[in-house]
Design an enzyme around this catalytic site. Structure first.
Site, PDB file in Angstrom:
ATOM      1  N   TYR A 129       6.602  18.091   6.734  1.00  0.00           N
ATOM      2  CA  TYR A 129       6.728  17.487   7.563  1.00  0.00           C
ATOM      3  C   TYR A 129       8.005  18.100   8.398  1.00  0.00           C
ATOM      4  O   TYR A 129       7.492  19.073   8.885  1.00  0.00           O
ATOM      5  CB  TYR A 129       7.575  16.348   6.609  1.00  0.00           C
ATOM      6  CG  TYR A 129       8.257  15.317   6.853  1.00  0.00           C
ATOM      7  CD1 TYR A 129       7.974  14.071   7.670  1.00  0.00           C
ATOM      8  CD2 TYR A 129       9.883  15.110   6.473  1.00  0.00           C
ATOM      9  CE1 TYR A 129       8.558  13.127   8.412  1.00  0.00           C
ATOM     10  CE2 TYR A 129      10.377  14.149   7.708  1.00  0.00           C
ATOM     11  CZ  TYR A 129       9.565  13.137   8.561  1.00  0.00           C
ATOM     12  OH  TYR A 129      10.129  11.668   8.602  1.00  0.00           O
TER      13      TYR A 129
ATOM     14  N   LYS B 150     -11.252  -3.375  -4.540  1.00  0.00           N
ATOM     15  CA  LYS B 150     -12.212  -2.736  -3.941  1.00  0.00           C
ATOM     16  C   LYS B 150     -11.926  -2.072  -3.703  1.00  0.00           C
ATOM     17  O   LYS B 150     -12.858  -0.703  -2.954  1.00  0.00           O
ATOM     18  CB  LYS B 150     -12.049  -4.103  -3.112  1.00  0.00           C
ATOM     19  CG  LYS B 150     -12.889  -3.454  -1.890  1.00  0.00           C
ATOM     20  CD  LYS B 150     -14.199  -4.892  -1.911  1.00  0.00           C
ATOM     21  CE  LYS B 150     -15.210  -5.120  -0.417  1.00  0.00           C
ATOM     22  NZ  LYS B 150     -16.339  -5.808  -0.581  1.00  0.00           N
TER      23      LYS B 150
ATOM     24  N   ASN C 248     -22.029 -17.092  -8.322  1.00  0.00           N
ATOM     25  CA  ASN C 248     -22.038 -16.113  -9.594  1.00  0.00           C
ATOM     26  C   ASN C 248     -20.610 -17.194 -10.122  1.00  0.00           C
ATOM     27  O   ASN C 248     -19.860 -18.167  -9.529  1.00  0.00           O
ATOM     28  CB  ASN C 248     -20.993 -15.026  -9.761  1.00  0.00           C
ATOM     29  CG  ASN C 248     -22.034 -13.836  -9.642  1.00  0.00           C
ATOM     30  OD1 ASN C 248     -22.544 -13.652 -10.769  1.00  0.00           O
ATOM     31  ND2 ASN C 248     -21.768 -12.610  -8.815  1.00  0.00           N
TER      32      ASN C 248
END
Length: 751
Positions: free
Chosen positions: A37, A92, A287
Site C-alpha cells: 500500500y 460459479k 433439469n
C-alpha cells in the site's frame, strides 16, 4: 437431514458463504505493508496511468472474472432477484477457481432495465479481465450480451446461452461419428426455443449442420413462417422459422436424426422416439427431469439410441463446467478482446477429441470404477478429468490468436506446460523429467505386460514419445486386451512362452548357480516369472530399464532385479525415494522402502544417491539426516549413526551439495530455526532431501506428510541400482507407471 438442510448448513457454517479474499504477497513486516500500500503502491499506479495494459502486469486483472447477474432466470428457480441469486454466483466462482484457477468477484445488480444493467457492467471494465453473464432471462440476455460485446474490450460470455451449445456440440460431433452420420445430413429438432436453444441451434450451424435442417419448437408448437409473420416470434428465434405448416413437437420429431431438449421434463414419449430416424441421437437436457427418462429412451427401440442428459447419474452429462472455466482461462491468458465463434468451436472440437483418449484411472474411480471408453455411453469427458485444462484451454488460446482476438501471443507447448503446472507442483516436476525423457527415449521393459494398466501405460508412452515400451507376456492376451481397450498402437511384446530364450536361461544360471539355482530351475524362472525374464533382459542390454511391482508385493518384485542386475559399481545398497510436492516446496524422502535398519555407511550412500536423483528433477539438493536429536543434544547408538554419516559426507570430496545433521525434522524444514539457533549448520536454507534414520521412520514420515500435509507423492524411485529399475506400488495408476517410466528413461540417459 434433507439435501436442502445440508445445503443450508454448508453455506451458513462460519465463515458464511463459499469464497474469501486471500493475499498473494507477503504482509508480515512494515516493509511488506509499505510495498503493498502506501507509499510503494504509487509506482505501479503511475505506470498504469502511462500505459493501461500494465494493469495486467501489476494487478490481478488478468486472472479476474466478474460473474454478473440480476437473478431474473436462475436455473430451476426462475426470477428470484439479485440478492437471492448470490449463492449461485458464489458457486460459479468456486467452479472457476476449482477447475481453472481463475479468481472471481460475483456482482449482483438489482436492475430490471437491460440498459441500466449494461451501463453498470460496462463501467466495471477496468476491474476485470472478463465478464461471465449468468442467469438473465430471455430475450433481455441477448440484448445485454450483444451490447456489452460491442462496448467492452474484454471477453463477455453468457454461459447459459453458449455453455450448453459448446458442450452438447462436442457430444454431437462424437455421436454423429458413432452413428455413422454426416453432420451435413442431420435433421435436428429442438424442444425449446429460449436463450439456450437458439444459441445452441446457431452453434450447430457453425459446426456444419445446415440451417434449413433445424426445427425449433416452443410451448405453442413449431417455429413456422406463419408464426413469424403474425409477430409471434422474437428477433432471436425468428431466423429459425420454418416454411412448414404449423405443427407440434410430435410432428417435428418424426424422422429427425437428433432431438435436443432444452425445455421441460416428461414431454417426449417412447412413441415419439420410435418415430425418429435410425440410431437416433437424443440430448434431453432439461433439469432435474429430462424431456424423456434415460431408461425410457433406451428401451423405446432396438437399434442404438445415443442419449445424453443434464444429470450426473447417467452417462454423457452435458455439464457447462466442461466449458466456461477453460474457455475463460484461454481467453485471459492471451488477453483476448472477445470470445468468438472460432474459440467456441475450438473448445467443442478439443472436448470431442479428448473423449477419444484413454481415461485416467483417477477419473474412473471418481465415477464408480465403471468402464469409461469412447462410445455411445461416453461421448464427452467427465468434469473431474483434469486433462480438460491442458487439452481444451490451449485450443481456445490458439483459436483466439489465429482469429485475431488475442492481444498476446503464446508458445503453445510452453503454455500447455504452464497449465499443467496449475494442477499441482508434482505435474510441474514430472514435466521436467518427461521432457528430458522425450529428447532421447529408451527401451523400458514392463514386466507385468499382460496387465491392463501396463498396456494402457505403454500406449501413452508411445503416444507421448517418452519411451519405447516392451511388454512381457503372452502375445495373444496382450493384443486382445489392447483391442478391447480400443488402443490404436502396435505394442512391442516379449513372449517368454513362444520365443527362443536359452541365452536368457544361460545368463540366469551363470549368475545364480553359486546360489543353489540349477539350470532346470533357471529355465523355469525365465519361462514362468516375468520379473526374472525382465531382469535378465535388462542385464543383457536388450532393454535399458525395467518397471514392475504393480501386481506383486514390493519385496518379491525387488528380489529378482537385485539378484540379477544388482547395485551399481559405486554402490553397495539400493534405496527407495519418494518425491513429495507441496504448493511451493519439493522434498525427497529416503529410505522409505528397502533398508530396515541402516548403519552410517548406508545412510551416507543413500544421501548421495538421493541428491543425484533430485538433480534429475532440476532440484539442487540440500540434505538433512534426521533424528530426534539436534547436533549432539542426545547421544546414543541411534543418534550416532546419522551424525557419523554426516562426518563421512563432509569428508567425501565428491559431495558437492550442503548436508548436515543429525537434526530434528522441524530444524531441517524451518529456516528461522536453522539460521537463528544453529547458525553453524551447513544448510542456510531449509532441506529438500530428508534422510530418515530407518525404514520405519521413513515410511511413517512420508505417509504423514502426504496425508496430513496435503503433499502429492511420486515414487518410490529406486536408487543405487546398476541399471534403472523401479518398483511400483500395488494398485498404482497408469499415470504413476508413465511417470516412473519417464524417471527410468532419464536414469538410462544418465548411464
Amino acid at each position: 437431514m434433507t439435501l436442502e438442510d445440508d445445503a443450508r448448513d454448508y453455506h451458513r457454517r462460519p465463515p458464511a458463504g463459499k469464497v474469501e479474499i486471500a493475499t498473494t504477497k507477503p504482509t508480515n513486516t512494515q516493509r511488506d505493508l509499505s510495498l503493498a500500500y502506501s507509499p510503494g503502491v504509487a509506482a505501479p499506479c503511475l505506470d498504469i496511468a502511462d500505459d493501461e495494459t500494465a494493469a495486467y502486469e501489476y494487478t490481478a486483472k488478468g486472472n479476474l472474472v466478474g460473474v454478473v447477474s440480476n437473478g431474473s432466470a436462475v436455473l430451476g428457480l426462475g426470477d428470484i432477484g439479485a440478492q437471492a441469486s448470490k449463492p449461485v454466483m458464489e458457486g460459479k466462482g468456486v467452479l472457476f477457481k476449482r477447475f481453472a484457477d481463475i479468481d472471481v468477484f460475483d456482482v449482483e445488480f438489482d436492475h430490471d432495465d437491460p440498459q441500466a444493467f449494461v451501463e453498470s457492467v460496462a463501467a466495471m471494465e477496468p476491474t476485470f479481465g472478463g465478464i461471465n453473464l449468468e442467469d438473465i432471462k430471455a430475450p433481455e440476455c441477448f440484448e445485454i450480451e450483444e451490447s456489452l460485446r460491442d462496448r467492452m474490450d474484454i471477453p463477455v460470455f453468457h454461459d447459459d446461452q453458449h455453455g450448453t451449445a459448446i458442450i452438447s456440440g462436442a457430444a454431437l460431433l462424437n455421436a454423429a461419428d458413432i452413428a455413422d452420420k454426416e453432420l451435413s445430413s442431420l435433421n435436428v429438432t429442438f424442444s425449446g426455443a429460449g436463450a439456450a436453444a437458439t444459441a445452441t441451434a446457431r452453434f450447430y450451424v457453425s459446426l456444419g449442420i445446415p440451417h434449413e435442417n433445424i426445427t425449433l419448437c416452443d410451448i405453442d408448437g413449431v417455429l413456422s413462417e406463419s408464426r413469424a409473420e403474425a409477430g409471434d416470434l422474437d428477433e432471436y428465434a425468428e431466423p429459425f422459422a420454418r416454411g412448414v405448416d404449423d405443427g407440434d413437437l410430435e410432428d417435428a420429431i418424426e424422422g429427425a436424426d437428433v432431438l435436443v431438449g432444452l425445455s421441460v421434463g416428461g414431454i417426449v414419449s417412447q412413441e415419439m422416439v420410435r418415430s425418429m430416424a435410425d440410431n437416433p441421437i437424443i440430448f434431453a437436457m432439461a433439469n432435474p427431469d429430462p424431456e424423456i427418462a434415460y431408461e425410457d429412451a433406451k428401451d423405446a427401440r432396438d437399434d442404438t439410441v445415443i442419449m445424453a442428459t443434464g444429470r450426473s447419474d447417467y452417462p454423457n452429462q452435458v455439464n457447462n463446467v466442461l466449458g466456461f472455466p477453460f474457455i475463460f482461462r484461454g481467453a485471459l491468458d492471451v488477453r483476448a478482446t472477445e470470445i468468438n465463434e472460432e474459440m467456441k468451436r475450438a473448445a467443442a472440437e478439443a472436448l470431442a477429441n479428448l473423449a477419444r483418449q484413454d481415461v485416467p484411472d483417477a477419473v474412473v474411480k471418481a465415477y464408480g470404477d465403471g468402464p469409461l471408453q469412447f462410445g455411445p455411453d461416453y461421448l464427452i469427458p467427465k468434469p473431474l478429468d483434469q486433462r480438460v485444462l491442458y487439452e481444451v484451454t490451449p485450443a481456445v488460446a490458439e483459436a483466439a490468436m489465429e482469429s485475431g482476438a488475442a492481444r498476446r501471443e503464446r508458445d503453445l507447448d510452453d503454455y500447455r506446460e504452464e497449465l499443467e503446472a496449475r494442477l499441482g507442483k508434482s505435474r510441474e516436476m514430472m514435466r521436467v523429467v518427461l521432457n528430458k525423457a522425450a529428447t532421447n527415449p529408451k527401451r523400458v521393459v514392463l514386466a507385468e505386460g499382460e496387465d491392463e494398466k501396463m498396456i494402457r501405460a505403454a500406449s501413452q508412452l508411445v503416444e507421448e514419445g517418452i519411451a519405447e515400451p516392451l511388454l512381457v507376456g503372452r502375445t495373444k492376451e496382450i493384443l486382445r486386451t489392447a483391442e478391447d481397450l480400443g488402443l490404436d498402437f502396435d505394442p512391442t511384446i516379449a513372449d517368454p512362452e513362444s520365443g527362443e530364450w536359452n541365452h536368457y536361461v544361460d545368463h540366469l544360471y551363470e549368475r545364480r548357480q553359486r546360489k543353489g539355482l540349477t539350470r532346470t530351475e533357471a529355465a523355469e524362472l525365465v519361462r514362468s516369472d516375468s520379473n526374472y525374464f525382465a531382469s535378465v533382459m535388462v542385464a543383457m542390454d536388450d532393454a535399458d530399464a525395467m518397471l514392475t511391482g504393480l501386481t506383486h508385493h514390493y519385496p518379491s518384485a525387488l528380489r529378482p532385479p537385485l539378484q540379477i542386475i544388482g547395485t551399481a559399481d559405486d554402490a553397495d545398497y539400493a534405496a527407495g525415494v519418494y518425491m513429495l510436492t507441496f504448493r511451493n516446496r519439493v522434498i525427497f524422502c529416503a529410505d522409505a522402502t528397502v533398508n530396515l535398519d541402516p548403519d552410517e555407511n548406508v545412510l551416507a550412500e543413500v544421501t548421495k544417491h538421493t541428491a543425484e536423483l533430485a538433480r534429475r528433477f532440476n532440484v539442487e539438493p540440500r540434505a538433512a539426516l534426521l533424528s530426534y536429536s539436534d547436533f549432539g543434544s542426545v547421544t546414543n547408538e541411534g543418534t550416532r549413526k546419522p551424525r557419523d554419516a554426516v562426518e563421512q559426507l563432509h569428508a567425501d570430496p565428491d559431495v558437492d551439495f550442503p548436508v548436515d545433521g543429525e537434526m530434528q525434522a522441524d530444524t531441517a524444514l524451518v529456516e528461522e530455526m536453522l539460521t537463528d539457533s544453529y547458525d553453524f549448520a551447513e544448510l542456510d536454507e531449509p532441506a529438500n532431501v530428508l534422510v530418515f534414520p530407518n525404514l520405519e521412520a521413513g515410511n511413517i514420515g512420508y505417509k504423514l506428510l502426504q496425508r496430513l500435509g496435503g503433499a502429492e507423492a511420486i515414487g518410490p524411485m529406486l536408487v543405487g541400482m546398476d541399471k534403472p529399475v523401479h518398483v511400483l506400488q500395488r494398485g498404482d495408476e497408469v499415470k504413476d507407471i508413465v511417470n516412473l517410466a519417464g524417471v527410468a528413461v532419464v536414469d538410462a540417459q544418465e548411464e
